[in-house]
Structure formats: C-alpha cells, structure tokens
Design a protein around this motif. Structure first.
Motif, mmCIF file in Angstrom:
data_model
loop_
_atom_site.group_PDB
_atom_site.id
_atom_site.type_symbol
_atom_site.label_atom_id
_atom_site.label_comp_id
_atom_site.label_asym_id
_atom_site.label_seq_id
_atom_site.Cartn_x
_atom_site.Cartn_y
_atom_site.Cartn_z
ATOM 1 N N LYS A 104 41.917 44.512 32.951
ATOM 2 C CA LYS A 104 41.042 43.955 31.891
ATOM 3 C C LYS A 104 39.875 43.191 32.515
ATOM 4 O O LYS A 104 38.719 43.357 32.117
ATOM 5 C CB LYS A 104 41.850 43.052 30.965
ATOM 6 N N VAL A 105 40.191 42.351 33.511
ATOM 7 C CA VAL A 105 39.137 41.545 34.148
ATOM 8 C C VAL A 105 38.083 42.457 34.778
ATOM 9 O O VAL A 105 36.878 42.280 34.566
ATOM 10 C CB VAL A 105 39.748 40.617 35.230
ATOM 11 N N PHE A 106 38.534 43.461 35.534
ATOM 12 C CA PHE A 106 37.565 44.279 36.272
ATOM 13 C C PHE A 106 36.940 45.368 35.406
ATOM 14 O O PHE A 106 35.846 45.834 35.720
ATOM 15 C CB PHE A 106 38.187 44.842 37.547
ATOM 16 N N LYS A 107 37.575 45.745 34.314
ATOM 17 C CA LYS A 107 36.893 46.644 33.372
ATOM 18 C C LYS A 107 35.625 45.954 32.880
ATOM 19 O O LYS A 107 34.568 46.571 32.768
ATOM 20 C CB LYS A 107 37.795 47.008 32.190
ATOM 21 N N GLY A 108 35.738 44.638 32.642
ATOM 22 C CA GLY A 108 34.576 43.866 32.227
ATOM 23 C C GLY A 108 33.542 43.757 33.345
ATOM 24 O O GLY A 108 32.368 44.048 33.141
ATOM 25 N N ILE A 109 33.983 43.348 34.521
ATOM 26 C CA ILE A 109 33.049 43.130 35.637
ATOM 27 C C ILE A 109 32.301 44.425 35.989
ATOM 28 O O ILE A 109 31.099 44.413 36.247
ATOM 29 C CB ILE A 109 33.811 42.575 36.872
ATOM 30 N N PRO A 146 52.589 35.957 41.944
ATOM 31 C CA PRO A 146 51.145 35.818 41.738
ATOM 32 C C PRO A 146 50.546 34.703 42.585
ATOM 33 O O PRO A 146 51.276 33.853 43.112
ATOM 34 C CB PRO A 146 51.062 35.463 40.252
ATOM 35 N N GLY A 147 49.238 34.707 42.694
ATOM 36 C CA GLY A 147 48.531 33.664 43.437
ATOM 37 C C GLY A 147 47.301 34.251 44.116
ATOM 38 O O GLY A 147 46.173 33.893 43.813
ATOM 39 N N HIS A 148 47.526 35.183 45.024
ATOM 40 C CA HIS A 148 46.410 35.913 45.646
ATOM 41 C C HIS A 148 45.689 36.719 44.559
ATOM 42 O O HIS A 148 44.464 36.714 44.472
ATOM 43 C CB HIS A 148 46.974 36.802 46.748
ATOM 44 N N THR A 149 46.453 37.425 43.731
ATOM 45 C CA THR A 149 45.949 38.013 42.489
ATOM 46 C C THR A 149 46.981 37.685 41.405
ATOM 47 O O THR A 149 48.113 37.308 41.722
ATOM 48 C CB THR A 149 45.795 39.561 42.562
ATOM 49 N N PRO A 150 46.605 37.844 40.127
ATOM 50 C CA PRO A 150 47.581 37.542 39.068
ATOM 51 C C PRO A 150 48.645 38.616 38.907
ATOM 52 O O PRO A 150 49.534 38.466 38.077
ATOM 53 C CB PRO A 150 46.711 37.445 37.805
ATOM 54 N N ALA A 151 48.566 39.692 39.680
ATOM 55 C CA ALA A 151 49.506 40.808 39.490
ATOM 56 C C ALA A 151 50.342 41.102 40.721
ATOM 57 O O ALA A 151 51.028 42.118 40.767
ATOM 58 C CB ALA A 151 48.740 42.069 39.084
ATOM 59 N N PHE A 179 39.908 35.247 44.564
ATOM 60 C CA PHE A 179 39.451 36.411 43.805
ATOM 61 C C PHE A 179 39.668 36.119 42.325
ATOM 62 O O PHE A 179 40.439 35.219 41.973
ATOM 63 C CB PHE A 179 40.226 37.672 44.222
ATOM 64 N N PRO A 180 39.019 36.900 41.430
ATOM 65 C CA PRO A 180 39.224 36.658 39.993
ATOM 66 C C PRO A 180 40.713 36.643 39.631
ATOM 67 O O PRO A 180 41.445 37.571 39.972
ATOM 68 C CB PRO A 180 38.504 37.845 39.338
ATOM 69 N N GLY A 181 41.168 35.575 38.993
ATOM 70 C CA GLY A 181 42.571 35.459 38.597
ATOM 71 C C GLY A 181 43.463 34.883 39.679
ATOM 72 O O GLY A 181 44.654 34.684 39.462
ATOM 73 N N ASN A 186 49.801 28.792 42.097
ATOM 74 C CA ASN A 186 50.742 29.901 41.888
ATOM 75 C C ASN A 186 51.191 30.512 43.211
ATOM 76 O O ASN A 186 52.353 30.888 43.357
ATOM 77 C CB ASN A 186 50.107 31.004 41.029
ATOM 78 N N LEU A 187 50.274 30.623 44.155
ATOM 79 C CA LEU A 187 50.659 31.208 45.447
ATOM 80 C C LEU A 187 51.702 30.329 46.131
ATOM 81 O O LEU A 187 52.692 30.835 46.670
ATOM 82 C CB LEU A 187 49.452 31.409 46.365
ATOM 83 N N TYR A 188 51.508 29.012 46.095
ATOM 84 C CA TYR A 188 52.478 28.100 46.707
ATOM 85 C C TYR A 188 53.868 28.312 46.090
ATOM 86 O O TYR A 188 54.874 28.385 46.795
ATOM 87 C CB TYR A 188 52.022 26.652 46.521
#
Ligand SMILES: [Fe+2]
Length: 289
Positions: A104-109, A146-151, A179-181, A186-188
């Motif tokens: 969703k994020v990158f479809k927009g970008i 998650p953390g580096h990316t949300p997925a 990066f976005p998200g 979260n990474l910790y």
C-alpha cells in the motif's frame, strides 16, 4: 517444534552483500530457498541470473526438491530471483502477510497502475506470525519481526533461525530502521524475541558487511549475539538502542538499488507490466523518498 535440525548452505552475493540460503534435511529430499538475488545492473537496466544460477546448481547437485521460495521481507538492496527460481525449480513463493502494508505504501509512492492489488496475491502464500510450515520432515515456524520494515519475518527451522534484516554479525550490529514504515523500537522488540531463544540456536544473517579485518561470515548464535552484538548485547536498553539507531540511520545513504528493488519485490519479483512497445519500465519518483 520437532527435533530435526536442518543442513544450511549459504551462498554469498558479493554485489549486494546478500546471503541466499538453501535449507534441507538430506540430499535427495525437499528444501526451502530463502532470500534469493536477481543480479541487476542499474547502469544498463539489465538483469542477469549468475547469483541465482549458483543456487540452482547447488539444488541440482544435491538433488533437492524445492518446496518453498521464501522472502524475509521486501528487500531494498536487491531484486529477488523468486520467479526465476520457481520457473526453473518449482516451489511456492511466500513472504510475511504484512507485505500488504508495504504494498500500500509503495503503490502510493510509485503511483502504480490501478490493477496492482495490495492484498499480497502476487505471492503463492502469505505467512502469518507463528504459522508452522513443513519442508518434508523439517518444521518451520514464522516469527513476525518488524522494525527494519513493517513486514519483516524470520523463519525458525529446527535449531536454525533465518533472521532477515534484524541482526547482522555481532561486529556489524543491526539493520537500519529509516525506510518507510521502519521503526527502531519495533526492531529492538523483534530482536528481543529472537534473542530469547535457547543460547545455542543458530542464527543466519541475510547480509554481511565485513570490516576489512575479517572474511565474510553469516552464521552466529543467540549466545554470541547476546554477548557481543555492538548494538544490542545484553544490557542495552530499548531507549539506548533507539537513540543509537536513529542517530546512525540519519547518516546512511539510501541503498543504490532501493528504487528498482522495492517496486519489483512488492510484485513478488515480477517486472511491471510491459508498455505497448513490449518493454517493461521501472519508475523513479523524483523528490518523493
Ligand atoms: Fe532489507
């Protein structure tokens, strides 16, 4: 988890510092491939399969049958070779189910075409947190990290965990979170999940960026990371980590291949639909990232 531990073969790609893993119980049996690389030359826009062909050669030499072609996340530094591997070797592609957020994020970008769906259907399967999957007699389990990316997900297979972009080797530290998200807190917490596994658990990195003083390495253990990881060894608080990570990320340049990689990887490695002249084009958003 059952007690069978896998054999793990790592293939390092020096162009992107990525490690592709082939995970299997025994020769002649089923296997999974984790985080493959399609070579991409940003100067010419040309792809090649040298890195993926090394994976194929290993799979054929050991007479393995590919059941899964797994991604730990939508990589920002290389294009996945999943479609090529699937065509050559078979198997089902999979990624963590939060990929839909990234789509969703990158479809927009990238202002992608209307027909690009953000429900993850480009992959054969979406892995849920804690989901179990089989590679023959081996049992895999998904860890949502998650953390580096949300997925991002990690894959625990027997006593081995493929950590994706969470931890790097102890002397290199941890993955970026800008990066976005991305989210350092979260990474910790995600790393905390991995490092609460038994101390002898084998950890396999998605990348290595070795200092000049040593050769490439991509296997560690929970005990070693807890003792020696320069960013998250035992005793580092969440607050300390977030402060370090945020400061450090502010100094990092974007990866050379982030724009081509992300727009292809959210399509499970397929190139965008071809224009009417029969050529597929990648987009570069100007001043948007
Ligand atoms: Fe990554």
């Amino acid at each position: 988890m059952n007690a069978i531990n896998p054999q793990v073969h790592g293939i390092f790609d020096p162009a992107t510092w990525t490690v592709t893993y082939v995970v299997y119980e025994k020769e002649g049996g089923p296997c999974a491939i984790i985080d493959s690389v399609l070579d991409y030359d940003p100067k010419s826009g040309r792809t090649r399969t040298g890195s993926a062909d090394k994976v194929i050669a290993f799979v054929r030499e050991k007479e393995l049958r590919v059941e899964w072609i797994l991604e730990t996340h939508a990589h920002a530094d290389h294009i996945t070779a999943a479609p090529y591997l699937k065509q050559e070797l078979g198997g089902r592609t999979a990624i963590g189910d939060h990929i839909t957020t990234v789509q969703k994020v990158f479809k927009g970008i990238f202002n992608l075409e209307q027909a690009f769906t953000t429900d993850g259907r480009q992959f054969d399967h979406l892995m849920k947190d804690d989901e179990q999957f089989a590679i023959g007699n081996l049992t895999g389990r998904v860890m949502y990290v998650p953390g580096h990316t949300p997925a991002c997900v990690a894959y625990q297979i027997g006593d081995a965990v493929f950590v994706g972009d969470t931890l790097f080797m102890p002397d290199v530290g941890t993955a970026r979170c800008d990066f976005p998200g991305g989210d350092a807190k979260n990474l910790y917490r995600s790393i905390g999940k991995i490092l609460s596994l038994p101390p002898e658990t084998r950890l396999f990195m998605c990348h290595d960026y070795p200092p000049d003083s040593r050769a490439v390495k991509f296997e560690s253990t929970v005990a070693e990371q807890r003792r020696a990881n320069i960013h998250v060894h035992d005793g580092i608080s969440e607050e300390q980590f977030v402060e370090m990570r945020t400061k450090r990320d502010a100094t990092l340049e974007m990866p050379v291949l982030i724009l081509p990689s992300v727009q292809v990887n959210i399509r499970a490695g397929e190139m965008p639909p071809k224009d009417e002249n029969g050529v597929a084009y990648l987009k570069i958003p100007v001043n948007a990232l």
